[in-house]
Write a protein that holds these residues in place. Structure first.
Motif, PDB file in Angstrom:
ATOM      1  N   GLY A 293      41.665  43.525  37.333  1.00  0.00           N
ATOM      2  CA  GLY A 293      41.812  43.609  35.880  1.00  0.00           C
ATOM      3  C   GLY A 293      42.078  42.267  35.222  1.00  0.00           C
ATOM      4  N   CYS A 294      41.807  41.163  35.943  1.00  0.00           N
ATOM      5  CA  CYS A 294      42.066  39.822  35.393  1.00  0.00           C
ATOM      6  C   CYS A 294      41.048  39.506  34.290  1.00  0.00           C
ATOM      7  CB  CYS A 294      41.969  38.802  36.526  1.00  0.00           C
ATOM      8  SG  CYS A 294      41.960  37.121  35.945  1.00  0.00           S
ATOM      9  N   PRO A 295      41.506  39.225  33.071  1.00  0.00           N
ATOM     10  CA  PRO A 295      40.542  39.132  31.956  1.00  0.00           C
ATOM     11  C   PRO A 295      39.663  37.883  31.944  1.00  0.00           C
ATOM     12  CG  PRO A 295      42.814  38.888  31.141  1.00  0.00           C
ATOM     13  CD  PRO A 295      42.910  39.173  32.596  1.00  0.00           C
ATOM     14  N   TYR A 296      40.157  36.743  32.461  1.00  0.00           N
ATOM     15  CA  TYR A 296      39.368  35.507  32.365  1.00  0.00           C
ATOM     16  C   TYR A 296      39.384  34.730  33.675  1.00  0.00           C
ATOM     17  CZ  TYR A 296      40.052  36.690  27.517  1.00  0.00           C
ATOM     18  OH  TYR A 296      40.092  37.385  26.335  1.00  0.00           O
ATOM     19  N   CYS A 297      38.191  34.238  34.073  1.00  0.00           N
ATOM     20  CA  CYS A 297      38.089  33.358  35.239  1.00  0.00           C
ATOM     21  C   CYS A 297      37.492  32.019  34.780  1.00  0.00           C
ATOM     22  CB  CYS A 297      37.169  33.954  36.298  1.00  0.00           C
ATOM     23  SG  CYS A 297      37.798  35.475  37.013  1.00  0.00           S
ATOM     24  N   PHE A 298      38.125  30.936  35.165  1.00  0.00           N
ATOM     25  CA  PHE A 298      37.626  29.593  34.847  1.00  0.00           C
ATOM     26  C   PHE A 298      37.108  28.959  36.127  1.00  0.00           C
ATOM     27  CE2 PHE A 298      41.019  30.647  31.892  1.00  0.00           C
ATOM     28  CZ  PHE A 298      40.379  30.458  30.677  1.00  0.00           C
ATOM     29  N   THR A 299      35.875  28.458  36.083  1.00  0.00           N
ATOM     30  CA  THR A 299      35.305  27.871  37.287  1.00  0.00           C
ATOM     31  C   THR A 299      34.968  26.404  37.074  1.00  0.00           C
ATOM     32  OG1 THR A 299      34.441  30.025  37.914  1.00  0.00           O
ATOM     33  CG2 THR A 299      33.478  28.124  39.010  1.00  0.00           C
ATOM     34  N   VAL A 300      35.482  25.616  37.998  1.00  0.00           N
ATOM     35  CA  VAL A 300      35.195  24.188  38.024  1.00  0.00           C
ATOM     36  C   VAL A 300      33.943  24.008  38.882  1.00  0.00           C
ATOM     37  CG1 VAL A 300      36.041  21.960  38.888  1.00  0.00           C
ATOM     38  CG2 VAL A 300      37.634  23.585  37.784  1.00  0.00           C
ATOM     39  N   ASP A 301      32.901  23.408  38.321  1.00  0.00           N
ATOM     40  CA  ASP A 301      31.661  23.255  39.095  1.00  0.00           C
ATOM     41  C   ASP A 301      31.194  21.802  39.060  1.00  0.00           C
ATOM     42  OD1 ASP A 301      30.729  23.003  36.533  1.00  0.00           O
ATOM     43  OD2 ASP A 301      29.690  24.944  36.493  1.00  0.00           O
ATOM     44  N   GLY A 302      29.962  21.574  39.504  1.00  0.00           N
ATOM     45  CA  GLY A 302      29.439  20.213  39.586  1.00  0.00           C
ATOM     46  C   GLY A 302      29.454  19.510  38.233  1.00  0.00           C
ATOM     47  N   GLU A 303      29.181  20.281  37.195  1.00  0.00           N
ATOM     48  CA  GLU A 303      29.121  19.681  35.865  1.00  0.00           C
ATOM     49  C   GLU A 303      30.492  19.227  35.369  1.00  0.00           C
ATOM     50  OE1 GLU A 303      26.311  22.433  33.651  1.00  0.00           O
ATOM     51  OE2 GLU A 303      27.084  21.160  32.020  1.00  0.00           O
ATOM     52  N   THR A 304      31.530  19.908  35.877  1.00  0.00           N
ATOM     53  CA  THR A 304      32.890  19.576  35.404  1.00  0.00           C
ATOM     54  C   THR A 304      33.194  18.107  35.649  1.00  0.00           C
ATOM     55  OG1 THR A 304      33.527  21.800  36.047  1.00  0.00           O
ATOM     56  CG2 THR A 304      35.322  20.279  35.528  1.00  0.00           C
ATOM     57  N   VAL A 305      32.764  17.643  36.825  1.00  0.00           N
ATOM     58  CA  VAL A 305      33.080  16.270  37.212  1.00  0.00           C
ATOM     59  C   VAL A 305      32.454  15.301  36.209  1.00  0.00           C
ATOM     60  CG1 VAL A 305      32.946  14.611  39.118  1.00  0.00           C
ATOM     61  CG2 VAL A 305      33.128  17.065  39.604  1.00  0.00           C
ATOM     62  N   THR A 306      31.254  15.609  35.766  1.00  0.00           N
ATOM     63  CA  THR A 306      30.570  14.677  34.852  1.00  0.00           C
ATOM     64  C   THR A 306      30.870  14.970  33.383  1.00  0.00           C
ATOM     65  OG1 THR A 306      28.648  16.125  34.979  1.00  0.00           O
ATOM     66  CG2 THR A 306      28.629  14.142  36.384  1.00  0.00           C
ATOM     67  N   SER A 307      30.924  16.268  32.981  1.00  0.00           N
ATOM     68  CA  SER A 307      31.026  16.556  31.537  1.00  0.00           C
ATOM     69  C   SER A 307      32.413  17.033  31.107  1.00  0.00           C
ATOM     70  CB  SER A 307      29.998  17.616  31.145  1.00  0.00           C
ATOM     71  OG  SER A 307      30.414  18.870  31.666  1.00  0.00           O
ATOM     72  N   GLN A 308      33.346  17.143  32.057  1.00  0.00           N
ATOM     73  CA  GLN A 308      34.712  17.602  31.710  1.00  0.00           C
ATOM     74  C   GLN A 308      34.701  18.974  31.015  1.00  0.00           C
ATOM     75  OE1 GLN A 308      37.667  15.803  32.614  1.00  0.00           O
ATOM     76  NE2 GLN A 308      36.058  14.945  33.878  1.00  0.00           N
ATOM     77  N   THR A 309      33.801  19.862  31.484  1.00  0.00           N
ATOM     78  CA  THR A 309      33.773  21.237  30.969  1.00  0.00           C
ATOM     79  C   THR A 309      33.873  22.199  32.155  1.00  0.00           C
ATOM     80  OG1 THR A 309      31.364  21.332  31.102  1.00  0.00           O
ATOM     81  CG2 THR A 309      32.314  20.709  28.956  1.00  0.00           C
ATOM     82  N   VAL A 310      34.299  23.416  31.874  1.00  0.00           N
ATOM     83  CA  VAL A 310      34.328  24.461  32.914  1.00  0.00           C
ATOM     84  C   VAL A 310      33.634  25.703  32.348  1.00  0.00           C
ATOM     85  CG1 VAL A 310      36.488  23.712  33.987  1.00  0.00           C
ATOM     86  CG2 VAL A 310      36.546  25.371  32.111  1.00  0.00           C
ATOM     87  N   THR A 311      33.293  26.637  33.225  1.00  0.00           N
ATOM     88  CA  THR A 311      32.787  27.901  32.703  1.00  0.00           C
ATOM     89  C   THR A 311      33.962  28.868  32.578  1.00  0.00           C
ATOM     90  OG1 THR A 311      32.356  28.862  34.858  1.00  0.00           O
ATOM     91  CG2 THR A 311      30.548  27.639  33.844  1.00  0.00           C
ATOM     92  N   VAL A 312      33.876  29.720  31.555  1.00  0.00           N
ATOM     93  CA  VAL A 312      34.848  30.811  31.456  1.00  0.00           C
ATOM     94  C   VAL A 312      34.060  32.113  31.470  1.00  0.00           C
ATOM     95  CG1 VAL A 312      34.988  30.453  28.945  1.00  0.00           C
ATOM     96  CG2 VAL A 312      36.621  31.929  30.058  1.00  0.00           C
ATOM     97  N   ARG A 313      34.507  33.012  32.334  1.00  0.00           N
ATOM     98  CA  ARG A 313      33.798  34.283  32.489  1.00  0.00           C
ATOM     99  C   ARG A 313      34.670  35.404  31.956  1.00  0.00           C
ATOM    100  NH1 ARG A 313      34.107  38.286  36.141  1.00  0.00           N
ATOM    101  NH2 ARG A 313      32.244  39.512  36.677  1.00  0.00           N
ATOM    102  N   ASP A 314      34.029  36.213  31.090  1.00  0.00           N
ATOM    103  CA  ASP A 314      34.733  37.347  30.492  1.00  0.00           C
ATOM    104  C   ASP A 314      34.588  38.554  31.417  1.00  0.00           C
ATOM    105  OD1 ASP A 314      35.638  38.524  27.587  1.00  0.00           O
ATOM    106  OD2 ASP A 314      34.482  39.969  28.753  1.00  0.00           O
ATOM    107  N   ARG A 315      35.720  39.166  31.780  1.00  0.00           N
ATOM    108  CA  ARG A 315      35.702  40.296  32.717  1.00  0.00           C
ATOM    109  C   ARG A 315      34.840  41.459  32.233  1.00  0.00           C
ATOM    110  NH1 ARG A 315      41.067  43.061  32.102  1.00  0.00           N
ATOM    111  NH2 ARG A 315      39.971  43.777  30.254  1.00  0.00           N
ATOM    112  N   ASP A 316      34.949  41.800  30.959  1.00  0.00           N
ATOM    113  CA  ASP A 316      34.315  43.028  30.491  1.00  0.00           C
ATOM    114  C   ASP A 316      32.808  42.910  30.338  1.00  0.00           C
ATOM    115  OD1 ASP A 316      36.779  44.092  30.540  1.00  0.00           O
ATOM    116  OD2 ASP A 316      37.133  43.972  28.384  1.00  0.00           O
ATOM    117  N   THR A 317      32.343  41.728  29.940  1.00  0.00           N
ATOM    118  CA  THR A 317      30.895  41.576  29.737  1.00  0.00           C
ATOM    119  C   THR A 317      30.243  40.845  30.907  1.00  0.00           C
ATOM    120  OG1 THR A 317      31.228  39.466  28.636  1.00  0.00           O
ATOM    121  CG2 THR A 317      31.199  41.427  27.230  1.00  0.00           C
ATOM    122  N   GLY A 318      31.036  40.119  31.677  1.00  0.00           N
ATOM    123  CA  GLY A 318      30.472  39.298  32.759  1.00  0.00           C
ATOM    124  C   GLY A 318      29.819  38.032  32.209  1.00  0.00           C
ATOM    125  N   ALA A 319      29.837  37.860  30.877  1.00  0.00           N
ATOM    126  CA  ALA A 319      29.180  36.695  30.260  1.00  0.00           C
ATOM    127  C   ALA A 319      30.000  35.433  30.518  1.00  0.00           C
ATOM    128  CB  ALA A 319      29.054  36.922  28.755  1.00  0.00           C
TER     129      ALA A 319
END
Ligand code: ATP
Length: 518
Positions: free
Chosen positions: A472-498
């Protein structure tokens, strides 16, 4: 909702550590349940939400029917009280055996005292059978009816009639069959002994409700604080009932937790406060995620009411459609106008005056002041079950969606969700784990008061998302290859998967906007 499977919900609850059978390695103990790591968090979050809405910011700042803020005080009383408390409350008197009630005539019978006339042949042809109490007028009356229906008859104990056939049992003195309730141990209190000698003089009971602790401390609260009527006292805590048939997972257990309010007011204001609390309590359950057609408020019919409540403004239940009650509903919380019944009982049994003196009431004197009025307050009692609340939240949140990589998820309200967010490195190398660990530490510092933030580096990212969906965790933040270069992460919404990308240094505020300031 009605097609949700209780078996699947229970399996998920066990698999993910929400609820375990108590003493499971010894084969379990009927009617007792333990909460695992996620369940303990969910239960605490629901208790905290209640506490905030009831004690810290009563009814979220709504004014009471008197136009003033609702005054509420907390309390924490003992599980074991003086045994006389339970004499006064009516929990001891006379109730020593399983009893059945007749819903129609309101008579109560010892279960083992009831017998039934059935046809000698055993074949009832779908007709009613006739229940009676030996040596009472019902015996002859029911015998006559049974002989008319079946000819040759014999009598058998009610306990030998299978429960599925009870709808066809005509209770003594009743007009229609099916009015007997299931047997319940009315002395459902757990007995124990206080002190080392364990003699009958030392008998004590585990409380069957938290309410009585409030009533017996009412006068102390009034005398030791500056509170004035109308006001309420709230407490949460364990209650114990030796239920005859614990069932439906945690719904009917022998040890459970209650969240109770006793609201004290002038008798003339009780009806207004009753309506106020009834509506406020429904709003609470909606706010924590039970909005929708599975939640109803059911006003009791007058003839369902306890004897003292009949003179009152009413009694209602907040009910939820659990998978095992569907299409019907099961009680989550009862809201009752208890009149002055409990205070009057304690006043009588303890021989202590529990009346209040209200200087602002009574007739107007020539000098413009009031004469004052002495009275025993009336009580509105909203009494909720925490375990039933948790169960309703789990049932409501449980969602199956075969199209998702995680076919089962819990759509819990973020305020109630046990884990508030998760941080993952896409892979456990290339500088990603260092960033995700830093982000995890930052979020934990800010949000640990709300709940844990998870950090997980193992398994494929899809499996990690699926685990969080089930928790039931509402948000997941993922550090990926782009994070290292662009200082951004993805955030995934539990209910929509978006998923969307947000700046690494925005993550904390992103969460604060959704969970509260932390
Ligand atoms: P029921 O009719 O289901 O036995 P009740 O009317 O006896 O419930 P109350 O005495 O009003 O229940 O208790 C207040 C609340 O405590 C209930 O609304 C319910 O949420 C909870 N509760 C009561 N009995 C149990 C139990 N055996 N297991 C879990 N929760 C319970």
């Amino acid at each position: 909702m009605t097609n949700k499977s209780m078996d699947k919900i229970m399996a998920l609850a066990k698999r993910r550590g929400f609820v375990y059978q108590a003493s499971e390695i010894y084969g379990g103990i009927n009617g007792f349940w333990d909460y695992g790591p996620l369940g303990a968090l969910l239960k605490k979050n629901l208790r905290d939400a209640w506490w905030r809405d009831v004690v810290q910011n009563p009814c979220r700042g709504a004014l009471g029917p008197n136009g003033e803020p609702v005054r509420m005080l907390p309390l924490d009383t003992c599980i074991i009280q003086h045994p006389k408390v339970w004499e006064a409350s009516g929990h001891i008197a006379g109730f020593n055996d399983p009893m059945v009630d007749c819903r129609e005539t309101k008579a109560r019978y010892r279960y083992d005292h009831l017998f039934v006339y059935v046809p000698e042949s055993g074949d009832t042809q779908g007709k009613p059978v006739f229940c009676f109490m030996p040596d009472s007028p019902s015996e002859a009356k029911q015998k006559k009816k049974a002989e008319k229906a079946f000819g040759a008859i014999r009598s058998v104990p009610l306990s030998s009639i299978p429960k599925e056939e009870w709808p066809r049992v005509l209770a003594p003195e009743a007009e229609k069959p099916g009015s007997l309730t299931e047997p319940r141990a009315f002395n459902l209190m757990f007995k124990t002994y206080v002190g080392a000698t364990a003699s009958e003089d030392d008998v004590a009971y585990l409380r069957p409700e938290t309410a009585q602790g409030i009533f017996v401390q009412f006068k102390n609260v009034l005398d030791t604080t500056r509170v004035k009527l109308p006001f309420g006292i709230a407490q949460t805590g364990k209650a114990f009932r030796n239920e005859v048939t614990p069932r439906n997972f945690t719904f009917r257990s022998r040890e459970f937790e209650q969240m109770e309010i006793e609201f004290f007011c002038h008798p003339s204001e009780a009806a207004d406060w009753y309506r106020f609390w009834r509506d406020a309590r429904v709003e609470f359950w909606k706010r924590v995620g039970l909005a929708g057609e599975n939640l109803v408020l059911r006003e009791h019919d007058r003839d369902e009411l306890a004897h003292y409540a009949r003179e009152g403004a009413g009694t209602s239940d907040v009910e939820y459609r659990f998978p095992f009650t569907a299409p019907g509903f099961g009680e989550l919380e009862g809201i009752a106008h208890r009149t002055s019944f409990d205070l009057a009982q304690h006043q009588k049994h303890a021989r202590v005056n529990l009346e209040v003196f209200d200087a602002e009431r009574g007739e107007l004197l020539p000098n413009g002041a009031r004469k004052g009025e002495k009275y025993l307050p009336h009580v509105i009692e909203p009494s909720a079950g925490l375990d039933r609340g948790v169960l309703a939240l789990l049932c409501e949140a449980y969602t199956e969606d075969a199209s998702r990589p995680s076919p089962e998820l819990l759509r819990l309200h973020p305020e109630l969700a046990p884990i508030k967010a998760a941080v993952f490195p896409l892979v456990n190398k290339d500088g990603m784990p260092e960033i995700s660990e830093r982000l995890h530490a930052e979020l934990t510092r800010r949000f640990c008061r709300l709940g844990p933030i998870e950090h997980d580096v193992k398994q494929s990212i899809g499996k990690r998302y699926a685990r969080m969906d089930e928790a039931g965790c509402p948000y997941c933040f993922t550090v990926d290859g782009e994070t290292v270069t662009s200082q951004t992460v993805t955030v995934r919404d539990r209910d929509t998967g978006a998923q969307e990308r947000i700046a690494l240094d925005r993550v904390s505020d992103f969460l604060a906007e959704r969970l509260g300031p932390g």
